[in-house]
Write an enzyme that holds these catalytic residues in place. Structure first.
Site, PDB file in Angstrom:
ATOM      1  N   GLU A 143      39.018  -0.421 -25.734  1.00  0.00           N
ATOM      2  CA  GLU A 143      40.270   0.313 -25.589  1.00  0.00           C
ATOM      3  C   GLU A 143      40.047   1.695 -26.190  1.00  0.00           C
ATOM      4  OE1 GLU A 143      43.969  -1.440 -26.689  1.00  0.00           O
ATOM      5  OE2 GLU A 143      43.531  -3.320 -25.654  1.00  0.00           O
ATOM      6  N   ASP A 174      50.328  -3.955 -28.985  1.00  0.00           N
ATOM      7  CA  ASP A 174      50.757  -2.568 -28.809  1.00  0.00           C
ATOM      8  C   ASP A 174      52.137  -2.358 -29.414  1.00  0.00           C
ATOM      9  OD1 ASP A 174      48.427  -2.110 -27.344  1.00  0.00           O
ATOM     10  OD2 ASP A 174      49.429  -2.285 -25.406  1.00  0.00           O
ATOM     11  N   HIS A 212      43.419  -0.446 -21.329  1.00  0.00           N
ATOM     12  CA  HIS A 212      43.298  -1.903 -21.343  1.00  0.00           C
ATOM     13  C   HIS A 212      42.121  -2.251 -20.427  1.00  0.00           C
ATOM     14  CE1 HIS A 212      47.742  -2.995 -22.510  1.00  0.00           C
ATOM     15  NE2 HIS A 212      47.079  -2.422 -23.492  1.00  0.00           N
ATOM     16  N   HIS A 237      46.191   4.925 -24.326  1.00  0.00           N
ATOM     17  CA  HIS A 237      45.107   3.986 -24.601  1.00  0.00           C
ATOM     18  C   HIS A 237      44.821   3.194 -23.339  1.00  0.00           C
ATOM     19  CE1 HIS A 237      48.342   1.010 -25.276  1.00  0.00           C
ATOM     20  NE2 HIS A 237      47.420   0.064 -25.145  1.00  0.00           N
TER      21      HIS A 237
END
Length: 131
Positions: free
Chosen positions: A20, A88, A77, A75
């Site tokens: 990530e 998160d 995944h 970010h």
């Protein structure tokens, strides 16, 4: 958001497809304009992100020096859809910020969606990419 900036964000995620990646998106006059990658220091960076505090401070300082404000936190995944995970939600360091999540879940297809806290829950926001 401009197409070149969106492309740069997607490229950031692709550079480390098994981790990530994370960072900030700065804006000038309300328009997103610059990416500030931040090192992910999570114990399990393939499944979570935790921003390095020193990198966060440096990025925020550079944004201020450039006359920018925080537009979003991004970010990726690597193996999940572009939706906020329970981790998160627990780690929202900037609760009022826009959160961009980039999914590498489907080979050859990248997806980026925007989220923001509203009434205690994450609500999806419209993300427009313009030429």
């Amino acid at each position: 958001m401009s197409r070149p900036l969106a492309t740069r964000l997607l490229f950031e995620a692709q550079k480390q497809p098994d981790l990530e990646v994370c960072g900030f998106l700065g804006a000038r006059d309300g328009e997103p304009c610059e990416i500030y990658p931040v090192t992910n220091v999570a114990a399990d960076p393939a499944r979570r992100f935790e921003m390095d505090p020193r990198d966060q401070i440096a990025a925020m300082k550079t944004m201020r020096e450039n006359g920018e404000t925080l537009f979003a936190i991004y970010h990726s995944h690597p193996s999940a859809p572009p939706e906020p995970s329970i981790h998160d939600l627990e780690g929202l360091g900037y609760p009022d910020a826009l959160y961009l999540i980039i999914s590498l879940n489907i080979k050859g297809v990248l997806e980026m969606r925007a989220w923001q806290r509203a009434d205690g829950e994450m609500a999806e926001r419209v993300l427009t990419v313009m030429d």
